[in-house]
Design a protein around this motif. Structure first.
Motif, PDB file in Angstrom:
ATOM      1  N   PHE A 168       0.833  -1.202   0.000  1.00 51.96           N
ATOM      2  CA  PHE A 168       0.000   0.000   0.000  1.00 51.96           C
ATOM      3  C   PHE A 168       0.869   1.254   0.000  1.00 51.96           C
ATOM      4  O   PHE A 168       0.632   2.198  -0.770  1.00 51.96           O
ATOM      5  N   VAL A 169       1.884   1.270   0.856  1.00 49.87           N
ATOM      6  CA  VAL A 169       2.754   2.446   0.969  1.00 49.87           C
ATOM      7  C   VAL A 169       3.481   2.717  -0.346  1.00 49.87           C
ATOM      8  O   VAL A 169       3.667   3.877  -0.738  1.00 49.87           O
ATOM      9  N   ARG A 170       3.878   1.656  -1.051  1.00 49.12           N
ATOM     10  CA  ARG A 170       4.576   1.839  -2.336  1.00 49.12           C
ATOM     11  C   ARG A 170       3.711   2.542  -3.367  1.00 49.12           C
ATOM     12  O   ARG A 170       4.219   3.205  -4.276  1.00 49.12           O
ATOM     13  N   LEU A 171       2.408   2.392  -3.260  1.00 47.58           N
ATOM     14  CA  LEU A 171       1.505   2.944  -4.266  1.00 47.58           C
ATOM     15  C   LEU A 171       1.232   4.431  -4.087  1.00 47.58           C
ATOM     16  O   LEU A 171       0.760   5.085  -5.023  1.00 47.58           O
ATOM     17  N   ILE A 172       1.464   4.977  -2.904  1.00 43.59           N
ATOM     18  CA  ILE A 172       0.958   6.320  -2.602  1.00 43.59           C
ATOM     19  C   ILE A 172       2.051   7.388  -2.683  1.00 43.59           C
ATOM     20  O   ILE A 172       3.232   7.117  -2.489  1.00 43.59           O
ATOM     21  N   ARG A 173       1.617   8.593  -2.961  1.00 47.37           N
ATOM     22  CA  ARG A 173       2.518   9.749  -3.007  1.00 47.37           C
ATOM     23  C   ARG A 173       1.718  10.998  -2.629  1.00 47.37           C
ATOM     24  O   ARG A 173       0.519  10.909  -2.375  1.00 47.37           O
ATOM     25  N   ASP A 174       2.386  12.146  -2.622  1.00 41.21           N
ATOM     26  CA  ASP A 174       1.791  13.330  -2.019  1.00 41.21           C
ATOM     27  C   ASP A 174       1.300  14.400  -2.983  1.00 41.21           C
ATOM     28  O   ASP A 174       0.732  15.394  -2.530  1.00 41.21           O
ATOM     29  N   ASP A 175       1.502  14.239  -4.275  1.00 42.87           N
ATOM     30  CA  ASP A 175       1.104  15.315  -5.178  1.00 42.87           C
ATOM     31  C   ASP A 175      -0.411  15.376  -5.319  1.00 42.87           C
ATOM     32  O   ASP A 175      -1.116  14.365  -5.237  1.00 42.87           O
ATOM     33  N   ASP A 176      -0.915  16.591  -5.539  1.00 37.78           N
ATOM     34  CA  ASP A 176      -2.359  16.816  -5.600  1.00 37.78           C
ATOM     35  C   ASP A 176      -3.023  16.034  -6.721  1.00 37.78           C
ATOM     36  O   ASP A 176      -4.168  15.578  -6.567  1.00 37.78           O
ATOM     37  N   GLU A 177      -2.339  15.882  -7.835  1.00 42.78           N
ATOM     38  CA  GLU A 177      -2.929  15.129  -8.946  1.00 42.78           C
ATOM     39  C   GLU A 177      -3.258  13.705  -8.522  1.00 42.78           C
ATOM     40  O   GLU A 177      -4.328  13.175  -8.829  1.00 42.78           O
ATOM     41  N   PHE A 178      -2.339  13.084  -7.798  1.00 37.25           N
ATOM     42  CA  PHE A 178      -2.567  11.729  -7.295  1.00 37.25           C
ATOM     43  C   PHE A 178      -3.654  11.724  -6.228  1.00 37.25           C
ATOM     44  O   PHE A 178      -4.578  10.894  -6.256  1.00 37.25           O
ATOM     45  N   LEU A 179      -3.587  12.646  -5.274  1.00 34.13           N
ATOM     46  CA  LEU A 179      -4.521  12.655  -4.148  1.00 34.13           C
ATOM     47  C   LEU A 179      -5.956  12.922  -4.575  1.00 34.13           C
ATOM     48  O   LEU A 179      -6.895  12.536  -3.873  1.00 34.13           O
ATOM     49  N   ASP A 180      -6.134  13.560  -5.734  1.00 37.97           N
ATOM     50  CA  ASP A 180      -7.476  13.881  -6.214  1.00 37.97           C
ATOM     51  C   ASP A 180      -8.045  12.835  -7.174  1.00 37.97           C
ATOM     52  O   ASP A 180      -9.165  13.003  -7.683  1.00 37.97           O
ATOM     53  N   LEU A 181      -7.316  11.746  -7.396  1.00 45.23           N
ATOM     54  CA  LEU A 181      -7.821  10.691  -8.281  1.00 45.23           C
ATOM     55  C   LEU A 181      -9.068  10.047  -7.674  1.00 45.23           C
ATOM     56  O   LEU A 181      -9.123   9.766  -6.469  1.00 45.23           O
ATOM     57  N   VAL A 182     -10.052   9.783  -8.513  1.00 47.06           N
ATOM     58  CA  VAL A 182     -11.281   9.114  -8.067  1.00 47.06           C
ATOM     59  C   VAL A 182     -11.013   7.621  -7.925  1.00 47.06           C
ATOM     60  O   VAL A 182     -10.418   6.990  -8.806  1.00 47.06           O
ATOM     61  N   THR A 183     -11.437   7.056  -6.806  1.00 43.70           N
ATOM     62  CA  THR A 183     -11.220   5.624  -6.547  1.00 43.70           C
ATOM     63  C   THR A 183     -12.500   4.827  -6.799  1.00 43.70           C
ATOM     64  O   THR A 183     -13.599   5.392  -6.852  1.00 43.70           O
ATOM     65  N   PRO A 184     -12.387   3.496  -6.895  1.00 44.23           N
ATOM     66  CA  PRO A 184     -13.586   2.658  -7.014  1.00 44.23           C
ATOM     67  C   PRO A 184     -14.420   2.610  -5.734  1.00 44.23           C
ATOM     68  O   PRO A 184     -15.533   2.091  -5.753  1.00 44.23           O
TER      69      PRO A 184
END
Length: 217
Positions: free
Chosen positions: A51-67
């Protein structure tokens, strides 16, 4: 935020109520032989770093819509951050050490998961009765619920960001065995789990587990 511990967990994410009801329905037991292939600590030691490998801090990533309906990645990270800290406190019989996501959500989440990892590995953690946010329950069942929750959310993030979750099939099978006992028909209600979805042809084992929990691969 409500002072009720179950309500607090539900505020952090819709899986909280599901976990409570799942334990009620299964009696806190794990009955199939397959679910004992890998214990919850072994499951978590694979899923947490994945899980930790998948995540990062940029806004583009944080604003992605999830299932996970209604959630972007930032919401999901808030759930994991709060839930892991609450679960660690329950295992160690202490107050929750709350910490917001802040400007570096990936760091906050990694710290929260490390805190939970330490708690679940503490002597006797899986054998004792845990006064959890869901009420008293066996530590092993509590850890298995955490593994199920985190694995499905790992899938959520991987789908949202088009990344390979990197979870071995044997880990998915162990979590899946518990899920198929715990997620009963009465849990398939809005805000808990959706109706089971037929997985696509040639789906991965993790896609199939996600579909079983109501996700649409």
């Amino acid at each position: 935020m409500t002072a009720d511990p179950v309500g607090r967990l539900i505020e952090l994410g819709r899986d909280g109520e599901a976990a409570h009801l799942a334990v009620r329905e299964t009696g806190g037991t794990v009955g199939s032989e397959k679910t004992h292939m890998l214990g919850p600590v072994e499951q978590l030691e694979v899923v947490m770093p994945a899980f930790v490998r998948l995540i990062r801090d940029d806004d583009e990533f944080l604003d992605l819509v999830t299932p996970c309906e209604g959630w972007v990645v930032r919401d999901l990270l808030g759930h994991i951050n709060g839930g892991a800290r609450m679960f660690a406190a329950a295992l160690e019989e202490r107050e929750v050490r709350e910490k917001p996501l802040g400007d570096h959500p990936s760091t906050a989440v990694a710290e929260a998961l490390t805190e939970f990892d330490t708690a679940v590995r503490s002597p006797g953690a899986l054998e004792r009765t845990v006064n959890s946010p869901f009420g008293a329950m066996p530590g092993e069942a509590f850890a298995r619920l955490a593994a199920l929750d985190l694995l499905v959310h790992t899938w959520d993030v991987s789908r949202a960001s088009n990344q390979d979750p990197g979870i071995p099939d044997e880990v998915v099978e162990a979590v899946d065995g518990f899920a198929r006992q715990a997620i009963t028909d009465d849990l398939r209600t809005p805000g808990v789990f959706g109706p089971e979805v037929a997985p696509a042809a040639k789906s991965s084992r993790l896609d199939a587990l996600a579909a079983f929990t109501g996700r649409r691969p």
